[in-house]
Design a protein around this motif. Structure first.
Motif, PDB file in Angstrom:
ATOM      1  N   ASP A   1       2.992   3.108   2.387  1.00  0.00           N
ATOM      2  CA  ASP A   1       2.309   3.746   3.511  1.00  0.00           C
ATOM      3  C   ASP A   1       0.826   3.415   3.365  1.00  0.00           C
ATOM      4  OD1 ASP A   1       0.896   5.459   5.158  1.00  0.00           O
ATOM      5  OD2 ASP A   1       2.026   7.258   4.610  1.00  0.00           O
ATOM      6  N   SER A   2       0.279   2.666   4.323  1.00  0.00           N
ATOM      7  CA  SER A   2      -1.095   2.170   4.176  1.00  0.00           C
ATOM      8  C   SER A   2      -2.141   3.287   4.199  1.00  0.00           C
ATOM      9  CB  SER A   2      -1.404   1.119   5.234  1.00  0.00           C
ATOM     10  OG  SER A   2      -1.269   1.689   6.517  1.00  0.00           O
ATOM     11  N   ALA A   3      -1.760   4.476   4.652  1.00  0.00           N
ATOM     12  CA  ALA A   3      -2.704   5.596   4.575  1.00  0.00           C
ATOM     13  C   ALA A   3      -2.737   6.186   3.160  1.00  0.00           C
ATOM     14  CB  ALA A   3      -2.346   6.676   5.584  1.00  0.00           C
ATOM     15  N   GLU A   4      -1.659   5.931   2.386  1.00  0.00           N
ATOM     16  CA  GLU A   4      -1.603   6.403   0.999  1.00  0.00           C
ATOM     17  C   GLU A   4      -2.296   5.412   0.057  1.00  0.00           C
ATOM     18  OE1 GLU A   4      -0.652   9.214  -0.243  1.00  0.00           O
ATOM     19  OE2 GLU A   4       1.271   9.906   0.552  1.00  0.00           O
ATOM     20  N   VAL A   5      -1.818   4.157   0.095  1.00  0.00           N
ATOM     21  CA  VAL A   5      -2.325   3.145  -0.841  1.00  0.00           C
ATOM     22  C   VAL A   5      -2.374   1.784  -0.161  1.00  0.00           C
ATOM     23  CG1 VAL A   5      -1.951   1.946  -3.056  1.00  0.00           C
ATOM     24  CG2 VAL A   5      -1.214   4.334  -2.808  1.00  0.00           C
ATOM     25  N   ILE A   6      -3.531   1.141  -0.214  1.00  0.00           N
ATOM     26  CA  ILE A   6      -3.617  -0.289   0.116  1.00  0.00           C
ATOM     27  C   ILE A   6      -4.016  -0.996  -1.174  1.00  0.00           C
ATOM     28  CG2 ILE A   6      -4.789  -2.113   1.404  1.00  0.00           C
ATOM     29  CD1 ILE A   6      -5.182  -0.148   3.677  1.00  0.00           C
ATOM     30  N   GLN A   7      -3.154  -1.863  -1.640  1.00  0.00           N
ATOM     31  CA  GLN A   7      -3.393  -2.551  -2.906  1.00  0.00           C
ATOM     32  C   GLN A   7      -2.874  -3.978  -2.833  1.00  0.00           C
ATOM     33  OE1 GLN A   7      -2.024  -0.901  -6.965  1.00  0.00           O
ATOM     34  NE2 GLN A   7      -0.716  -2.647  -6.557  1.00  0.00           N
TER      35      GLN A   7
ATOM     36  N   GLY B   1      -9.281 -11.300 -13.393  1.00  0.00           N
ATOM     37  CA  GLY B   1      -8.439 -10.635 -12.405  1.00  0.00           C
ATOM     38  C   GLY B   1      -9.266  -9.599 -11.653  1.00  0.00           C
ATOM     39  N   VAL B   2      -9.138  -9.576 -10.322  1.00  0.00           N
ATOM     40  CA  VAL B   2      -9.853  -8.604  -9.496  1.00  0.00           C
ATOM     41  C   VAL B   2      -8.814  -7.725  -8.812  1.00  0.00           C
ATOM     42  CG1 VAL B   2     -11.551  -8.277  -7.657  1.00  0.00           C
ATOM     43  CG2 VAL B   2     -11.704 -10.281  -9.149  1.00  0.00           C
ATOM     44  N   MET B   3      -8.951  -6.402  -8.989  1.00  0.00           N
ATOM     45  CA  MET B   3      -7.893  -5.471  -8.577  1.00  0.00           C
ATOM     46  C   MET B   3      -8.451  -4.342  -7.704  1.00  0.00           C
ATOM     47  SD  MET B   3      -6.147  -5.356 -12.366  1.00  0.00           S
ATOM     48  CE  MET B   3      -4.793  -4.292 -11.916  1.00  0.00           C
ATOM     49  N   PRO B   4      -8.616  -4.590  -6.390  1.00  0.00           N
ATOM     50  CA  PRO B   4      -9.111  -3.524  -5.509  1.00  0.00           C
ATOM     51  C   PRO B   4      -7.990  -2.624  -5.001  1.00  0.00           C
ATOM     52  CG  PRO B   4      -8.976  -5.595  -4.305  1.00  0.00           C
ATOM     53  CD  PRO B   4      -8.417  -5.854  -5.677  1.00  0.00           C
ATOM     54  N   THR B   5      -8.321  -1.369  -4.743  1.00  0.00           N
ATOM     55  CA  THR B   5      -7.373  -0.393  -4.189  1.00  0.00           C
ATOM     56  C   THR B   5      -8.116   0.596  -3.306  1.00  0.00           C
ATOM     57  OG1 THR B   5      -6.017  -0.481  -6.177  1.00  0.00           O
ATOM     58  CG2 THR B   5      -5.687   1.413  -4.755  1.00  0.00           C
ATOM     59  N   TYR B   6      -7.491   0.923  -2.182  1.00  0.00           N
ATOM     60  CA  TYR B   6      -8.028   1.984  -1.320  1.00  0.00           C
ATOM     61  C   TYR B   6      -6.949   3.017  -1.078  1.00  0.00           C
ATOM     62  CZ  TYR B   6     -10.121   4.256   2.805  1.00  0.00           C
ATOM     63  OH  TYR B   6     -10.631   5.165   3.698  1.00  0.00           O
ATOM     64  N   MET B   7      -7.284   4.283  -1.384  1.00  0.00           N
ATOM     65  CA  MET B   7      -6.370   5.406  -1.134  1.00  0.00           C
ATOM     66  C   MET B   7      -7.024   6.262  -0.056  1.00  0.00           C
ATOM     67  SD  MET B   7      -5.381   6.241  -5.116  1.00  0.00           S
ATOM     68  CE  MET B   7      -3.864   7.134  -4.766  1.00  0.00           C
ATOM     69  N   GLU B   8      -6.646   5.978   1.193  1.00  0.00           N
ATOM     70  CA  GLU B   8      -7.339   6.605   2.318  1.00  0.00           C
ATOM     71  C   GLU B   8      -7.206   8.125   2.312  1.00  0.00           C
ATOM     72  OE1 GLU B   8      -7.848   4.874   6.527  1.00  0.00           O
ATOM     73  OE2 GLU B   8      -6.041   6.103   6.644  1.00  0.00           O
ATOM     74  N   ASN B   9      -5.987   8.619   2.142  1.00  0.00           N
ATOM     75  CA  ASN B   9      -5.765  10.075   2.162  1.00  0.00           C
ATOM     76  C   ASN B   9      -6.527  10.788   1.046  1.00  0.00           C
ATOM     77  OD1 ASN B   9      -4.085   9.621   4.316  1.00  0.00           O
ATOM     78  ND2 ASN B   9      -2.174   9.949   3.187  1.00  0.00           N
ATOM     79  N   ASP B  10      -6.669  10.108  -0.085  1.00  0.00           N
ATOM     80  CA  ASP B  10      -7.353  10.710  -1.237  1.00  0.00           C
ATOM     81  C   ASP B  10      -8.849  10.390  -1.256  1.00  0.00           C
ATOM     82  OD1 ASP B  10      -4.991  11.866  -2.263  1.00  0.00           O
ATOM     83  OD2 ASP B  10      -4.409   9.977  -3.169  1.00  0.00           O
ATOM     84  N   GLY B  11      -9.284   9.499  -0.364  1.00  0.00           N
ATOM     85  CA  GLY B  11     -10.704   9.134  -0.312  1.00  0.00           C
ATOM     86  C   GLY B  11     -11.186   8.386  -1.541  1.00  0.00           C
ATOM     87  N   VAL B  12     -10.294   7.562  -2.106  1.00  0.00           N
ATOM     88  CA  VAL B  12     -10.644   6.820  -3.338  1.00  0.00           C
ATOM     89  C   VAL B  12     -10.703   5.323  -3.046  1.00  0.00           C
ATOM     90  CG1 VAL B  12      -9.960   6.279  -5.713  1.00  0.00           C
ATOM     91  CG2 VAL B  12      -9.552   8.579  -4.795  1.00  0.00           C
ATOM     92  N   LEU B  13     -11.839   4.707  -3.346  1.00  0.00           N
ATOM     93  CA  LEU B  13     -12.007   3.258  -3.236  1.00  0.00           C
ATOM     94  C   LEU B  13     -12.468   2.752  -4.594  1.00  0.00           C
ATOM     95  CD1 LEU B  13     -12.086   0.649  -1.499  1.00  0.00           C
ATOM     96  CD2 LEU B  13     -14.444   1.232  -0.901  1.00  0.00           C
TER      97      LEU B  13
END
Length: 314
Positions: A36-42, A58-70
């Motif tokens: 679910d892209s609103a939970e985790v984009i990785q 290695g470059v490892m970005p993550t966005y957790m929209e619902n949790d407001g974590v980038l």
């Protein structure tokens, strides 16, 4: 605020505890597997070869929209010569403000990487290992071996713990650095015969663990060999076991053990956590861990929250 904070290794070590970290990681694995892209984009990690130094960035970005974590992690990992004193991995984690885009904190990534990797292996064991497991074997004696020892002994009660390393000296050094009794084994075969849980945290690029030695129904947490042409486990083990992973996409892009054996990935750990796929405790299981950005993101957020509370920051 636009303030940037640096959180050093000794501070991360004081702030991060398995009892708080492990449940957050379990939740994050479940969120990731829901896609679910609103939970985790990785995205799958980007790797840049550092040919002159036999390494990769290695470059490892993550966005957790619902949790407001980038968050993003930068990790350099290397194929070192026998006896090299240079580190096999180095990592840095950055936490950003998703609304403003500024960096909130830069933190040492060594402790985060070691602890979140070991905690996820322990989650795999909690789900897949036989409940009456008595013997734990660790192949490897570096930082990951130590973090795995720490969380596995905190979460489970084994009657015996064995270690094997390429040099006896390293294995004995490992024994001195841990809190409980460990048996040093001269060969991998001796170390794994009859073991209920096996953790592979080696720098090996060719198989070191062979299926013919593994007790039926054992659980293997395979952590090393994070390149498509590197291996720790042989074809026999990969084909006999039910294979679980953290990320299917990650495994198909990066795991030599999965790619070269042609083994089928049965499920992600998150699928088991979400109740979508069964945990085959009665069978031989392999959890192939590659590590994910979402694991670093929840770890870094936990460190930052604890650090702010300690420093009485808003």
């Amino acid at each position: 605020s636009n303030q940037q904070f640096i959180i050093w290794r000794n501070e991360v070590e004081q702030l991060l505890q398995y009892r708080e970290l492990t449940p957050r990681l379990e939740e994050a694995l479940g969120k990731f597997s829901r896609r679910d892209s609103a939970e985790v984009i990785q995205p799958v990690r980007t790797t840049v070869p550092l040919q002159k130094h036999s390494g990769f960035l290695g470059v490892m970005p993550t966005y957790m929209e619902n949790d407001g974590v980038l968050c993003t992690k930068f990790v350099c990992f290397y194929k070192r010569e026998e006896g090299s004193t240079l580190p096999a991995t180095k990592a840095t984690v950055m936490l950003l403000d998703p609304e403003y885009g500024n960096v909130k904190a830069v933190m040492d990534g060594e402790v985060i990487t070691g602890m979140r990797t070991a905690a996820v292996s322990a989650i795999s064991a909690k789900l897949l290992m036989r409940p009456e497991a008595e013997v734990l074997t660790i192949l490897g004696s570096g930082l990951q071996a130590l973090s795995h020892y720490n969380v596995f002994t905190e979460m489970f009660s084994f009657k015996e713990i064995r270690v094997w390393s390429r040099t006896r000296q390293s294995a004995e050094g490992f024994c001195r650095s841990v809190s409980g009794p460990v048996t040093v084994c001269a060969s991998v075969e001796e170390a794994v015969r009859g073991a209920d849980a096996i953790v592979t945290v080696t720098r090996c690029t060719e198989p070191v663990l062979f299926g013919q030695w593994v007790k039926p129904g054992a659980h293997v947490a395979a952590v090393g060999a994070c390149r498509p042409n590197w291996r720790e486990l042989d074809d026999v083990l990969m084909k006999e076991a039910v294979v679980y992973t953290d990320s299917r996409e990650g495994a198909m892009a990066e795991s030599g053990d999965i790619i070269l054996s042609g083994a089928e990935v049965f499920a992600e750990l998150g699928d088991v956590i979400n109740g979508v796929k069964p945990a085959h405790r009665d069978k031989t299981t392999v959890f192939k861990s590659l590590g994910m950005g979402v694991e670093d993101a929840v770890s870094a957020q936990l460190v930052f929250d604890q650090w702010k509370a300690k420093a009485s920051l808003p």
